[in-house]
Design a protein around this motif. Structure first.
Motif, mmCIF file in Angstrom:
data_model
loop_
_atom_site.group_PDB
_atom_site.id
_atom_site.type_symbol
_atom_site.label_atom_id
_atom_site.label_comp_id
_atom_site.label_asym_id
_atom_site.label_seq_id
_atom_site.Cartn_x
_atom_site.Cartn_y
_atom_site.Cartn_z
ATOM 1 N N ILE A 124 -6.131 14.378 -4.881
ATOM 2 C CA ILE A 124 -5.241 13.843 -5.961
ATOM 3 C C ILE A 124 -3.574 14.095 -4.355
ATOM 4 C CG2 ILE A 124 -5.656 14.360 -7.913
ATOM 5 C CD1 ILE A 124 -4.002 16.732 -8.028
ATOM 6 N N CYS A 125 -3.186 12.907 -4.765
ATOM 7 C CA CYS A 125 -1.642 13.417 -4.053
ATOM 8 C C CYS A 125 -0.869 14.070 -4.711
ATOM 9 C CB CYS A 125 -1.146 11.570 -3.821
ATOM 10 S SG CYS A 125 -0.566 11.046 -5.456
ATOM 11 N N GLU A 126 0.365 14.135 -3.807
ATOM 12 C CA GLU A 126 0.715 15.478 -4.040
ATOM 13 C C GLU A 126 1.488 15.063 -4.873
ATOM 14 O OE1 GLU A 126 2.569 12.609 -0.485
ATOM 15 O OE2 GLU A 126 0.828 13.963 -0.781
ATOM 16 N N HIS A 127 2.140 15.891 -6.023
ATOM 17 C CA HIS A 127 3.382 15.915 -6.731
ATOM 18 C C HIS A 127 4.619 15.710 -6.598
ATOM 19 C CE1 HIS A 127 6.006 17.298 -9.670
ATOM 20 N NE2 HIS A 127 5.623 16.965 -10.422
ATOM 21 N N LYS A 128 5.092 14.197 -7.549
ATOM 22 C CA LYS A 128 6.532 13.813 -6.516
ATOM 23 C C LYS A 128 6.473 12.897 -5.692
ATOM 24 C CE LYS A 128 9.102 15.844 -9.913
ATOM 25 N NZ LYS A 128 9.532 14.701 -10.961
ATOM 26 N N LYS A 129 5.031 12.463 -5.076
ATOM 27 C CA LYS A 129 5.003 10.918 -4.856
ATOM 28 C C LYS A 129 5.553 10.345 -4.452
ATOM 29 C CE LYS A 129 1.556 8.415 -1.152
ATOM 30 N NZ LYS A 129 1.487 8.819 0.124
ATOM 31 N N ASP A 130 6.175 9.418 -3.926
ATOM 32 C CA ASP A 130 7.026 8.381 -4.084
ATOM 33 C C ASP A 130 6.036 7.065 -3.671
ATOM 34 O OD1 ASP A 130 9.374 8.888 -4.900
ATOM 35 O OD2 ASP A 130 10.232 8.555 -2.450
ATOM 36 N N LEU A 131 5.578 6.372 -5.044
ATOM 37 C CA LEU A 131 4.610 5.486 -4.755
ATOM 38 C C LEU A 131 5.080 3.966 -4.917
ATOM 39 C CD1 LEU A 131 2.389 6.983 -7.432
ATOM 40 C CD2 LEU A 131 2.338 6.847 -5.503
ATOM 41 N N THR A 132 3.969 2.386 -4.705
ATOM 42 C CA THR A 132 4.587 1.897 -4.160
ATOM 43 C C THR A 132 3.182 1.068 -4.870
ATOM 44 O OG1 THR A 132 3.674 0.788 -2.328
ATOM 45 C CG2 THR A 132 6.119 1.553 -1.920
ATOM 46 N N VAL A 133 3.351 0.115 -5.215
ATOM 47 C CA VAL A 133 2.364 -1.036 -6.156
ATOM 48 C C VAL A 133 0.716 -0.934 -4.975
ATOM 49 C CG1 VAL A 133 1.285 -3.177 -7.131
ATOM 50 C CG2 VAL A 133 3.844 -2.649 -7.219
ATOM 51 N N GLY A 134 0.229 -0.386 -5.443
ATOM 52 C CA GLY A 134 -1.149 -0.188 -4.908
ATOM 53 C C GLY A 134 -1.497 0.784 -4.241
ATOM 54 N N ASP A 135 -0.391 1.792 -4.092
ATOM 55 C CA ASP A 135 -1.143 3.010 -3.241
ATOM 56 C C ASP A 135 -2.160 3.800 -4.587
ATOM 57 O OD1 ASP A 135 1.116 2.687 -1.693
ATOM 58 O OD2 ASP A 135 2.116 4.154 -2.008
ATOM 59 N N SER B 87 -14.099 6.422 -7.014
ATOM 60 C CA SER B 87 -13.351 4.826 -7.311
ATOM 61 C C SER B 87 -11.973 5.849 -7.182
ATOM 62 C CB SER B 87 -13.207 5.069 -9.650
ATOM 63 O OG SER B 87 -12.455 4.261 -9.854
ATOM 64 N N VAL B 88 -11.110 4.500 -7.074
ATOM 65 C CA VAL B 88 -10.072 5.037 -6.327
ATOM 66 C C VAL B 88 -8.919 4.924 -7.986
ATOM 67 C CG1 VAL B 88 -9.936 4.866 -3.937
ATOM 68 C CG2 VAL B 88 -9.624 3.287 -5.620
ATOM 69 N N CYS B 89 -7.559 5.419 -8.284
ATOM 70 C CA CYS B 89 -7.016 5.278 -8.892
ATOM 71 C C CYS B 89 -5.492 4.038 -7.754
ATOM 72 C CB CYS B 89 -6.160 6.718 -9.291
ATOM 73 S SG CYS B 89 -7.788 7.329 -10.180
ATOM 74 N N ILE B 90 -5.193 3.666 -8.550
ATOM 75 C CA ILE B 90 -4.543 2.621 -7.463
ATOM 76 C C ILE B 90 -3.052 2.839 -8.674
ATOM 77 C CG2 ILE B 90 -3.691 0.713 -6.816
ATOM 78 C CD1 ILE B 90 -6.655 -0.113 -6.149
ATOM 79 N N SER B 91 -1.567 2.603 -7.403
ATOM 80 C CA SER B 91 -0.449 2.937 -8.817
ATOM 81 C C SER B 91 -0.639 1.101 -9.031
ATOM 82 C CB SER B 91 0.748 2.974 -7.964
ATOM 83 O OG SER B 91 2.128 2.603 -8.042
ATOM 84 N N PRO B 92 0.255 0.854 -10.490
ATOM 85 C CA PRO B 92 0.071 -0.419 -11.187
ATOM 86 C C PRO B 92 1.624 -1.231 -11.055
ATOM 87 C CG PRO B 92 1.030 1.614 -12.923
ATOM 88 C CD PRO B 92 -0.052 2.494 -11.462
ATOM 89 N N ASP B 93 1.186 -2.281 -10.807
ATOM 90 C CA ASP B 93 2.597 -3.044 -10.522
ATOM 91 C C ASP B 93 3.279 -2.814 -12.123
ATOM 92 O OD1 ASP B 93 4.644 -4.685 -10.410
ATOM 93 O OD2 ASP B 93 3.931 -7.092 -10.036
ATOM 94 N N LEU B 94 4.444 -2.909 -12.642
ATOM 95 C CA LEU B 94 5.066 -2.132 -13.913
ATOM 96 C C LEU B 94 6.127 -3.715 -14.319
ATOM 97 C CD1 LEU B 94 5.851 1.634 -14.550
ATOM 98 C CD2 LEU B 94 3.912 0.016 -14.928
ATOM 99 N N GLY B 95 6.261 -4.419 -12.954
ATOM 100 C CA GLY B 95 7.281 -5.599 -13.101
ATOM 101 C C GLY B 95 8.608 -4.966 -13.204
ATOM 102 N N ASN B 96 9.383 -4.156 -12.718
ATOM 103 C CA ASN B 96 10.460 -3.783 -12.656
ATOM 104 C C ASN B 96 11.105 -3.579 -11.385
ATOM 105 O OD1 ASN B 96 9.837 -1.413 -12.270
ATOM 106 N ND2 ASN B 96 10.719 -0.846 -14.656
ATOM 107 N N GLN B 97 10.125 -3.627 -10.121
ATOM 108 C CA GLN B 97 10.340 -3.878 -8.785
ATOM 109 C C GLN B 97 11.219 -2.754 -8.289
ATOM 110 O OE1 GLN B 97 9.650 -5.978 -7.038
ATOM 111 N NE2 GLN B 97 8.579 -7.264 -8.274
#
Length: 111
Positions: A92-103, A37-47
């Motif tokens: 797991i990805c690296e700490h402090k990684k910038d994420l976009t929705v769906g990463d 199972s993959v963990c996917i960055s959520p859409d928090l709705g604030n762009q």
């Protein structure tokens, strides 16, 4: 009261309590052995861009459904991301990684 009972969606407090006791508690969905199972960055709705702020687990850790895996946030909000499954953290990805929705930022394998 009879009008309310005529509605198929109506339940009395006693009926709801009985139903709660029957359902007992949330049962974690199971990953089959080897299933990932993959963990996917959520859409928090604030762009605003998200950052993976902190990991609470490391590769090789066993996790249960509901265990907090990491903290994700931006200037407006921070949230803890929980595991949906029982299994073992395999990436797991690296700490402090910038994420976009769906990463994808983590993977859990069924054991």
């Amino acid at each position: 009261m009879e009008d309310l009972k005529a509605n198929p969606h109506f339940s009395t407090r006693e009926e709801m309590n009985k139903e709660d006791l029957k359902s007992n508690a949330f049962v974690a969905p199971e990953l089959k052995k080897g299933e990932i199972s993959v963990c996917i960055s959520p859409d928090l709705g604030n762009q605003m861009p998200l950052v993976l702020e902190k990991w609470y687990v490391k590769v090789g850790d066993r996790v249960k459904s509901g265990d907090v895996l990491c903290a994700i946030g931006n200037e407006a909000v921070t949230m803890e991301f929980e595991s949906f499954y029982n299994g073992k953290v395999i990436w797991i990805c690296e700490h402090k990684k910038d994420l976009t929705v769906g990463d994808v930022f983590g993977k859990i394998e069924g054991i």
